[in-house]
Every structure is written in C-alpha cells, then in structure tokens.
Design an enzyme around this catalytic site. Structure first.
Site, PDB file in Angstrom:
ATOM      1  CB  SER A  22      32.912  65.335  34.906  1.00  0.00           C
ATOM      2  OG  SER A  22      32.998  65.426  33.493  1.00  0.00           O
ATOM      3  CG  ASP A  47      33.031  62.534  39.098  1.00  0.00           C
ATOM      4  OD1 ASP A  47      33.299  62.453  40.298  1.00  0.00           O
ATOM      5  OD2 ASP A  47      33.818  62.172  38.189  1.00  0.00           O
ATOM      6  CB  SER A  90      41.505  53.905  36.631  1.00  0.00           C
ATOM      7  OG  SER A  90      40.198  54.212  36.168  1.00  0.00           O
TER       8      SER A  90
HETATM    9  P1  13P Z   1      40.321  57.582  37.420  1.00  0.00           P
HETATM   10  O1  13P Z   1      40.957  58.659  36.609  1.00  0.00           O
HETATM   11  O2  13P Z   1      41.331  56.834  38.216  1.00  0.00           O
HETATM   12  O3  13P Z   1      39.466  56.665  36.604  1.00  0.00           O
HETATM   13  O4  13P Z   1      39.356  58.300  38.489  1.00  0.00           O
HETATM   14  C1  13P Z   1      38.063  58.701  38.112  1.00  0.00           C
HETATM   15  C2  13P Z   1      37.424  59.568  39.133  1.00  0.00           C
HETATM   16  O5  13P Z   1      37.849  59.703  40.265  1.00  0.00           O
HETATM   17  C3  13P Z   1      36.212  60.265  38.720  1.00  0.00           C
HETATM   18  O6  13P Z   1      35.760  61.145  39.703  1.00  0.00           O
HETATM   19  O1  G3H Z   2      37.624  62.881  38.003  1.00  0.00           O
HETATM   20  C1  G3H Z   2      37.439  63.247  36.856  1.00  0.00           C
HETATM   21  C2  G3H Z   2      36.730  62.351  35.927  1.00  0.00           C
HETATM   22  O2  G3H Z   2      37.599  61.379  35.397  1.00  0.00           O
HETATM   23  C3  G3H Z   2      36.038  63.134  34.857  1.00  0.00           C
HETATM   24  O3  G3H Z   2      36.950  63.712  33.990  1.00  0.00           O
HETATM   25  O4  G3H Z   2      36.345  66.136  33.896  1.00  0.00           O
HETATM   26  O5  G3H Z   2      37.612  65.014  32.016  1.00  0.00           O
HETATM   27  O6  G3H Z   2      35.192  64.513  32.394  1.00  0.00           O
HETATM   28  P1  G3H Z   2      36.492  64.931  33.021  1.00  0.00           P
HETATM   29 ZN    ZN Z   3      37.320  61.998  40.876  1.00  0.00          ZN
END
Ligand code: 13P
Ligand code: G3H
Ligand code: ZN
Length: 331
Positions: free
Chosen positions: A57, A94, A236
């Site tokens: 991310s 991401d 998740s």
């Molecule tokens: P979770 O929070 O369910 O693991 O989703 C992760 C996600 O979508 C990252 O883009």
């Molecule tokens: O969808 C989000 C991911 O779980 C990444 O989370 O932005 O806290 O790294 P983050």
């Molecule tokens: Zn996501």
C-alpha cells in the site's frame, strides 16, 4: 533511475490471471511492509508451489521507504530463486490513489498497479483509471481498477456502508478504461471488524457467522464481462484461533469477524482471480508476538518474537493457498 520489473524478475498479472481463471482458483495477494512478511510470503508460496502477488500500500511504501522497499522486493525474488522456488511473483501497488503514485511505482519496478478511483464519481474514476492504464500499458504493467466501495477503511477514506458494485456499469467501465482486472464490492470490507455482531448469527460453538457475500451480484458481473478477472479485497477470514490467542494474552479485539473460508473457496472457483489478504497476517503476527511476551517476559531479542511470528505466518499462508484459494501446486 527508472527500472523495469522485468529486470528485477517479476511478472505482470496477465498470465497468472488467465491460468487462475481457467483452473478455477485465485492468486493470493499478500500485503507486506517488513522483512519477516516477505520471508513468509516467499517461503509459503515457494513451498506450496503457488504463484503470488506481493502487494504494497502507499502507507507501507512510506513506512518501509520507497527505495528500500524496491530492493527488499528485488531481494524476495532472489531469495526465491536461491531456495529453488520456481514461482511467478508479481509486485503490485495496492490502492494507488493518484496517477503520480502509480507512475512512481512503475518506475521503481512494480509489475502491476491498482488505481482505486472508487471514491470518485463514475466519470472521474474512468478518467483517472484510463490515464493510469495508458501509461502502464506502455511498459507492459497490468492495472487493477475498482467499482463499488467497500465498507471500512480503504487507505485514508472511511466508508460506513458498502456500496455494492452495480453490474450495469462493469462492461462500460472495463471497455472505456482498458483495465486488466476489476475489484468489486460484494460484501467484503477491510480490517478485522467486517461485520457488526448484530448482523451475524451464532454457530454451535458461539462463533459469529456473518451474512453471506452477494454471489448474485458476482454472477451478474460475470455474465456481463465473461472471462474477465475479478479481484476481491477485504478477504481476510479474521481467523478465530488467532483472535483467541491475542485476547488470552492481553489483547482486546472484541467481536472481530471476517469472511468465512468456505465463501472464499466458492469465490476462488468463480471469476475471482485475486484475493487480498492483509489483516489475517497482521493478526497472526500480533498473536505470536503477544504470546512470546506473555510466556517469556524476560525476552528482548526481536528475533525471538519476530521469528515465531514469521513461522506461523508461513503456516497460515500455506493453508490459505492449499485449502482456501486453491493456488497451491499451480506455479
Ligand atoms: P483485509 O483487511 O481483509 O485483509 O483486506 C486486505 C485488502 O483488501 C488489501 O487491499
Ligand atoms: O487495504 C488496505 C491494506 O490492508 C493496506 O493497509 O494502508 O494500512 O497499509 P494499509
Ligand atoms: Zn483492499
């Protein structure tokens, strides 16, 4: 200096998704921001012979430092080859939120980017996504777009309620933007608290069971864009055994509920070719670290608590690949 993902040993997601679609499984997309997570992803996917998407991310990229992260990711491929793991690895951004961020990632070796325009108007989402696609495709980098909004936190944007993807929009969106895959909203959400207890029923063990995902919407989408790779975010399971370890070792995660594995298994057999998992990994690490701290309060060597966390992460990811996503053995 700009670097191509091809020189770093990554692949884009095109071939991966085609095989996943035809083989009726989903590619795991595991988030990382530190060394132990990388070791776990490579070891778990190497051992289970699974293709993998390592994703980052914008927050993770800042946390690790963008330059260091590029070398860490490159190191992951080198580590895999050295261990004899012949698995395809994609490096993916991401929830990219700007064109500039996507360009920066592509220039530093990412093989795939997500441009998440889902919080914009439909027209603005198309405009932004198309601009990223135009740039990315020049370098053979694949692009994931998103339609519909997931409840919970998507980077810095908080949505109180899911806005399900409207099947009537997908064909137009895919055609106008040229994206390679599409993230949709069918009832998943980010984080460990995906459903409120009052939305759930209880099973015979008192475990909260959430409402099912909207497979009817997914089917409608599949009909409108046949063969097109779909992505599931917020997937998740919030595995109860780790929530239990956390809470019995000083943690306070109350009423944490995720997506049941059977629902993900069903999704993986459909057009869903990529399943995003971050929170489960966070919970595993937190559980093991808390347990070491509780059992051995005199321990202060980080390897003694990060090591068990990493080992448990490997176990959890191998189980996902083998029993939930079905990606194991498909490298
Ligand atoms: P979770 O929070 O369910 O693991 O989703 C992760 C996600 O979508 C990252 O883009
Ligand atoms: O969808 C989000 C991911 O779980 C990444 O989370 O932005 O806290 O790294 P983050
Ligand atoms: Zn996501």
């Amino acid at each position: 200096m700009a670097v191509s993902y091809k020189d770093l040993g990554f692949v884009n997601t095109k071939e991966m998704f085609k095989k996943a679609f035809d083989g009726k499984y989903a590619i795991p997309a595991y988030n990382f921001n530190n060394m132990e997570q990388i070791q776990a992803i490579i070891t778990a996917c190497g051992k289970s012979k699974s293709p993998v998407i390592m994703q980052v991310s914008s927050g993770a990229r800042k946390y690790a430092n963008p330059i260091l992260l590029r070398y860490m990711a490159q190191g992951a491929v080198a580590m895999a080859r050295d261990a004899g793991y012949d698995i395809p690895v994609a490096l993916h951004l991401d929830h990219g939120d700007t064109y500039e961020l996507c360009v920066s990632c592509i220039e530093s070796g990412f093989s795939s980017v997500m441009i998440d325009g889902s919080h914009h108007s439909y027209e603005k989402n198309i405009e932004l996504t198309s601009k990223v696609v135009e740039y990315a495709h020049k370098y053979d980098v694949t692009v994931e777009g998103e339609l519909g909004v997931l409840a919970g936190i998507e980077d810095d944007v908080q949505a109180a309620k899911s806005i399900y993807t409207q099947p009537e929009q997908v064909e137009d969106f895919v055609k106008k933007t040229g994206v390679d895959s599409l993230a949709i909203s069918i009832g998943t959400s980010h984080g460990a608290y995906k459903f409120k207890p009052e939305q759930c029923t209880k099973d015979e063990n008192g475990v909260l069971v959430p409402p099912p995902l909207r497979f009817d919407i997914l089917e409608e989408i599949e009909k409108r864009i046949p063969g097109f790779p779909i992505v599931l975010h917020g997937a998740s399971s919030v595995l109860p055994e780790y929530v239990e370890i956390i809470n019995s070792n000083g943690g306070k995660l109350k009423a944490a509920v995720g997506i049941p594995s059977e629902q993900l298994r069903k999704a993986a057999k459909s057009a869903v070719c990529k399943i995003n998992i971050d929170s489960d990994g966070r919970l595993v690490m937190t559980a093991m670290i808390r347990k070491v701290f509780q059992d051995k309060p005199d321990e202060f060597d980080p390897r003694k608590y990060l090591g068990p966390a990493r080992d448990e992460l490997i176990k959890m990811m191998m189980e996902k690949n083998e029993k939930v996503l079905g990606s194991a053995g498909n490298a």
